[in-house]
Motif scaffolding. Structure first.
Motif, short mmCIF file in Angstrom:
data_model
loop_
_atom_site.label_atom_id
_atom_site.label_comp_id
_atom_site.label_asym_id
_atom_site.label_seq_id
_atom_site.Cartn_x
_atom_site.Cartn_y
_atom_site.Cartn_z
N ARG A 1 -1.05 13.11 5.12
CA ARG A 1 -2.47 12.79 5.32
C ARG A 1 -2.86 11.58 4.49
NH1 ARG A 1 -7.28 13.42 3.00
NH2 ARG A 1 -6.44 14.47 1.17
N ARG A 2 -2.30 11.46 3.29
CA ARG A 2 -2.72 10.41 2.37
C ARG A 2 -1.90 9.14 2.46
NH1 ARG A 2 -3.92 13.15 -3.37
NH2 ARG A 2 -4.47 10.98 -3.79
N ILE A 3 -0.74 9.22 3.08
CA ILE A 3 0.06 7.99 3.29
C ILE A 3 0.28 7.84 4.79
CG2 ILE A 3 2.13 6.71 2.68
CD1 ILE A 3 2.57 8.51 0.33
N ARG A 4 -0.47 6.99 5.39
CA ARG A 4 -0.36 6.79 6.83
C ARG A 4 0.40 5.49 7.11
NH1 ARG A 4 -3.38 10.29 9.65
NH2 ARG A 4 -5.04 11.43 8.57
N VAL A 5 1.44 5.61 7.94
CA VAL A 5 2.26 4.42 8.26
C VAL A 5 2.40 4.29 9.77
CG1 VAL A 5 3.51 4.50 6.09
CG2 VAL A 5 4.41 5.73 8.06
N PRO B 1 0.80 -1.24 0.00
CA PRO B 1 0.00 0.00 0.00
C PRO B 1 0.82 1.28 0.00
CG PRO B 1 -0.10 -1.10 2.13
CD PRO B 1 0.54 -2.06 1.20
N VAL B 2 1.98 1.29 0.66
CA VAL B 2 2.79 2.51 0.70
C VAL B 2 3.35 2.81 -0.68
CG1 VAL B 2 4.79 3.64 1.73
CG2 VAL B 2 3.34 2.15 3.14
N ASN B 3 3.90 1.80 -1.34
CA ASN B 3 4.45 2.01 -2.67
C ASN B 3 3.35 2.32 -3.69
OD1 ASN B 3 7.52 1.52 -2.82
ND2 ASN B 3 6.77 -0.03 -1.40
#
Length: 331
Positions: free
Chosen positions: A327-331, A301-303
């Motif tokens: 905001r759009r990439i939550r880890v 999902p991150v990539n």
């Protein structure tokens, strides 16, 4: 030797000047403003390899017989560029200087009579003006093919190129391609926010996202049965450790990579493409991780998010804010 170079951008221009300086007869392909600049003034090189200039022959296609050809176009342009020149270069030794995982196999498929190799370049270069290249990080490049030991032809070509620029033959080239793919995870986020790589790495929250993309890529590689090659202080053991570490600890990896880059702003190849208004090779970097994850029946999902955001910036021509990215990439 008479050497052809397909693509005279950052790396193609670098190799053209250095190979010509070593006494070779060099010819490059270029188009538009790049071709006009090279024909008018040649290629100017500065930075890590010193001040130098070259006047290679230049045209939209290679012409004549060559002892060696280097393919230095972006990954998304490789197939078309090779096909355009196939009538001239099929049967000639070909070295693909390219990010991603597919370069050598693409060349082998399109050039059945050629002996094909790959070259992993860790050189960082800024190419934001036609015919002008600045090396921000000087580094050794690595040549090979396949998953076995470096064969005699790889050793010979590495020695030949080393007379102009540092090149080493390596075992298990495929494993090293994967390690370079992990290194290239530094490209996407700086391109999205329009900042140098060093600035993004210095931002703790952004560095955490970058670490997550690297860890995700390593986990996908492990699932695909990859043994990672040793490059840039990275090894199979260190990358497998990264796959197990929490993100807070794993952030040491991109932090150390940023230290090695020095103080000259490194834009990364993806951001340079955006600044020139050209398509990026993000589908062959973070996008490659997504495809390999699908083959392993895993998620990435991150990539996937980084790939999507780079394409949004391509379409809009405007970088996103740091806060929007977080905001759009939550880890």
């Amino acid at each position: 030797m008479r050497i052809g170079i397909i693509g005279a951008g950052a790396l193609g221009g670098t190799f053209a000047v250095l190979l010509e300086r070593a006494g070779h007869d060099v010819h490059v392909t270029a188009r538009g403003a790049g071709l006009a600049a090279i024909r008018a003034s040649g290629i100017r090189l500065s930075g890590g390899f010193g001040e130098a200039s070259g006047r290679p022959g230049a045209g939209p296609l290679l012409d004549g017989r060559f002892d060696l050809v280097l393919v230095c176009v972006k990954a998304q342009d490789a197939e078309a560029a090779i096909l355009d020149n196939a009538g001239t270069i099929d049967g000639c030794p070909v070295i693909v200087v390219q990010n991603g995982l597919d370069g050598v196999s693409t060349a082998q498929r399109l050039l059945p009579r050629s002996d094909c190799f790959g070259l992993l370049s860790i050189i960082a270069a800024n190419y934001t003006e036609p015919g002008v290249v600045r090396i921000t990080t000087r580094a050794t490049s690595y040549l090979g093919r396949g998953s076995g030991r470096a064969d005699a032809a790889s050793v010979r070509w590495a020695a030949e190129l080393s007379r102009a620029v540092p090149v080493k033959a390596i075992d298990d080239f495929v494993g090293s391609q994967w390690t370079k793919l992990i290194v290239n995870m530094v490209n996407g986020l700086p391109a999205i926010v329009g900042r140098p790589v060093q600035d993004v790495i210095a931002d703790r929250a952004m560095r955490r996202v970058m670490t997550a993309s690297m860890r995700e890529a390593v986990r996908v590689g492990i699932a695909r049965g990859i043994r990672f090659g040793s490059l840039q202080g990275l090894s199979d053991a260190r990358l497998r450790l990264l796959a197990q570490l929490p993100l807070g600890v794993g952030q040491l990896l991109p932090w150390l990579m940023g230290r090695r880059m020095g103080s000259v702003p490194n834009l990364g190849s993806t951001q340079q493409s955006l600044r020139r208004g050209q398509p990026t090779e993000i589908n062959f970097l973070n996008g490659a991780v997504v495809r390999e994850a699908q083959a392993a029946r895993l998620g990435a999902p991150v990539n996937a998010a980084i790939t999507t955001l780079v394409h949004e910036v391509e379409a809009s021509g405007q970088p996103l804010s740091r806060d929007e990215v977080l905001r759009r990439i939550r880890v």
